[in-house]
Every structure is written in C-alpha cells, then in structure tokens.
Design a protein around this motif. Sequence first.
Motif, PDB file in Angstrom:
ATOM      1  N   GLN A 183       0.701  -1.177   0.019  1.00  0.00           N
ATOM      2  CA  GLN A 183      -0.087  -0.005  -0.029  1.00  0.00           C
ATOM      3  C   GLN A 183       0.886   1.327  -0.046  1.00  0.00           C
ATOM      4  O   GLN A 183       0.510   2.178  -0.720  1.00  0.00           O
ATOM      5  N   TYR A 184       1.982   1.263   0.781  1.00  0.00           N
ATOM      6  CA  TYR A 184       2.482   2.444   1.001  1.00  0.00           C
ATOM      7  C   TYR A 184       4.191   2.468   0.399  1.00  0.00           C
ATOM      8  O   TYR A 184       4.687   3.461   0.176  1.00  0.00           O
ATOM      9  N   TYR A 240      -9.512   2.836   8.002  1.00  0.00           N
ATOM     10  CA  TYR A 240      -9.025   3.029   6.769  1.00  0.00           C
ATOM     11  C   TYR A 240     -10.245   2.847   5.647  1.00  0.00           C
ATOM     12  O   TYR A 240     -10.018   3.555   4.616  1.00  0.00           O
ATOM     13  N   HIS A 244     -10.908   6.398   3.437  1.00  0.00           N
ATOM     14  CA  HIS A 244     -10.462   6.547   2.259  1.00  0.00           C
ATOM     15  C   HIS A 244     -11.237   6.382   0.996  1.00  0.00           C
ATOM     16  O   HIS A 244     -10.929   5.622  -0.031  1.00  0.00           O
ATOM     17  N   GLN A 245     -12.761   6.704   1.474  1.00  0.00           N
ATOM     18  CA  GLN A 245     -13.868   6.379   0.492  1.00  0.00           C
ATOM     19  C   GLN A 245     -13.554   7.163  -0.759  1.00  0.00           C
ATOM     20  O   GLN A 245     -13.757   6.776  -1.916  1.00  0.00           O
ATOM     21  N   ALA A 246     -13.026   8.665  -0.338  1.00  0.00           N
ATOM     22  CA  ALA A 246     -12.748   9.217  -1.638  1.00  0.00           C
ATOM     23  C   ALA A 246     -11.624   8.720  -2.660  1.00  0.00           C
ATOM     24  O   ALA A 246     -11.750   8.857  -4.019  1.00  0.00           O
ATOM     25  N   GLU A 247     -10.793   8.201  -2.124  1.00  0.00           N
ATOM     26  CA  GLU A 247      -9.607   7.460  -2.810  1.00  0.00           C
ATOM     27  C   GLU A 247     -10.125   6.187  -3.647  1.00  0.00           C
ATOM     28  O   GLU A 247      -9.678   6.096  -4.756  1.00  0.00           O
ATOM     29  N   PHE A 248     -10.796   5.401  -3.039  1.00  0.00           N
ATOM     30  CA  PHE A 248     -11.200   4.215  -3.474  1.00  0.00           C
ATOM     31  C   PHE A 248     -12.879   4.138  -4.079  1.00  0.00           C
ATOM     32  O   PHE A 248     -13.088   3.166  -4.874  1.00  0.00           O
ATOM     33  N   VAL A 256     -10.722  -2.613  -0.779  1.00  0.00           N
ATOM     34  CA  VAL A 256      -9.727  -1.940  -0.084  1.00  0.00           C
ATOM     35  C   VAL A 256      -9.009  -2.976   0.414  1.00  0.00           C
ATOM     36  O   VAL A 256      -9.272  -3.179   1.855  1.00  0.00           O
TER      37      VAL A 256
END
Length: 372
Positions: A183-184, A240, A244-248, A256
Amino acid sequence: MQSELRHRRDDGRRHRLRTRRRAPARAALRGPGDRRGRGQRQGRQPQHHDRGLAAHRVRDGLPSMGVMFALAGSLMAKSLERPAFKVVKSRMRRLLPPFWFWGFFVVLAMLIHDWMPGWQIVFWIVPVGDPPGNQWGVQAWEILWYLRTYLWFVLLSPLLLKVFRKAPIPLLLLSLVPIVVFQYGWQPPCNRFGSGLTDFATFLFCWLVGFAHREGVLQRMKPALVVLASGALLAYGGWYAFGHQAEFGTYDLDEVSLAQTFWSAGFVTLLMYFKAYYNVDFGWLARFKRLDRIVTIFNGRAVTIYLWHEIALVLAVPLIDQFWKVPAFEKWLPLESQWFMFGIGWVLIWVAIPLVGWVEDVAAKKKPKLLP
C-alpha cells in the motif's frame, strides 16, 4: 400506463444487471463442529457476491472471506499431521476435477462467443494464476481468484507451518507487513502474479490465525491482550475503509485490501480465540436433523456451490424478466428486489447441486450421489 410499466421494468433490469461482484470461499473442513461451521459460512456466499449488498459486509462486521481462510488454515494444520505430500495431493484432487468440469462449460461458452485463448489457457488446468477469459464470461470466471488464493495457501502450508511452529507470534505479526508495503511502498505488478500476491498477502494473517488456533497458541494468550490487539486491528481497518472512500470510491472491503486485511485480522483473532477459550463447536446442530442435513449438503457440495452460484445469479436475471410478462407476478412479486433475485439464485443453486454435485464424489473417490 403500458409505457410506464415498460420503463419501470427496464429500470429494474438495468438495476439487477449492475448487481454483480466476485468473491468468496471454500475450505475443506473436517470434524463435526468445523464441518457445520463451514456450512453456515457457505450459505453466505451468494449473498456475499451480490454487489447491491456490498455494504452488508461492513454493516454487520462479518468478513466472511477472512473467516473462511481462518477455518481452512486451522484444518490444514490438522491435516498436516499426516505426510505433507499426501495432504496437498488430496486437497488438489478434491478441488481440481469439479473445477475442470465447471470450466469445460465456461470455456466452451466463451469460445462460442469469440474468445481466442493463448498459452495462458493452462491456468484452466491448474489455477495457480487467474484463468483467462473474455468480457462475455467475466461474471463466471472472476470468482476464481479465491480458488487461486486457496491453492497458493495449500501449496505453501507445509513450509508456513514449519516456520510458524518455530516462531508463531513473530510470524503472525510479520504477516501484516506485506500488505502495508504494497500500500505504501512497492506495488506488485499488474499481472497474474501481482494479483495473486496481493490476495495472498491480504488473507495470510487469517490463514495463520487458523494455525494458531490448531496449535494451541491462541489458548495460551491472555484475554485482555487478545481483546486489545483485536480492537486495534479492527479500529485501523475500519478507519482506513471509511477514511479513504474518496480514494477508492467505496468502503467495500473487497475493494480496499489494506482495510480488508486489518479488519479481517481483528475479527478472526477474536472469533478463533473465543472459539478455543470456550471450546465452542457446532455439534449441537446434530440435534436438529433437518438443519444438520442442510449443513451436510452444504459441506459435501462446497465446491459445487461456490463454482455455480454466480452462474445461478446471472441466470436469475433473464428468468425474472420472464416473470414480468405475467400480470399477477408483476403485481404481487417484488421483481425489482435484489433479495428476490437472491432467492431465485438459491433455487437455481439447489437445482445445480444434484445435477452436477456428483463430480465432487468422483473427485473424492466415492460413489456418486445426487445428494451427499
């Protein structure tokens, strides 16, 4: 009025056609308690794969796939008391023939619909990588990620169990590292190997918790420590997913991986710990003969249900479309409801069980039966 009804019917069709998703779950369970536990999980699979019910997995907090991998890991550790080669061979023998039988029809249908396979068709023989297919058949073959992941775990379990027995807690903690790195830091390649590696890392902790349950590691841990650690894992996974809804574009755990890993890890740790601590099993189901019979069928036809349930849900759509042509059905039946489609899908699954489930008996070197 007729044009309004046609418009509503078309909207219902489009809505149902959008309710599709992949996912979750086979594990070869033995022993009466674990066998019945798997039967209960098996009953969730078609529901789990309906996209319209995606949020259900977060709202009820039950990560079915993580639970399935944990139960499978526990039973794999039990089986490995026997020679590893025989265990792996037995698992593959029970899995592959039903997969080949199902795959014959899926591959044939895709060939008829203009699919031109390459060398990757070998993954339809041994699915250590995602079997290829065309867009026409995607709703059928996209579920095979689970079989591929399960096969990875089966093949690697002899080595994993040896390492686990030498350092159980360090290996459990280290099993969370790969998904964090993905992920990172370094991201796996966008190919079959990368996809398999991601799914393997996502559920590795759950599989090892199954080892911990079978090897008595969980039983030796203090309740306060288990609750604290599980709470932290659940908190991070939930944060998480929602943070992080906006990202995924969703908080669906299937989309996710990092959230799926930590939420599943916290949940299955608590579940398997208290299962061991209170010596919980599902042997009490034997007192209810009809319920026990249903669970026995689920258990004996686990691969059949998993492989054919998505096709059953797909076939439910044109079948329900025919119901619209009957005025009484259109007036009194909830034809637009996803739960109604779910129910029709289960009817079709029950039709498939006696029609094709006997292949599992052949794979297990048993006399073929309509029902186990």
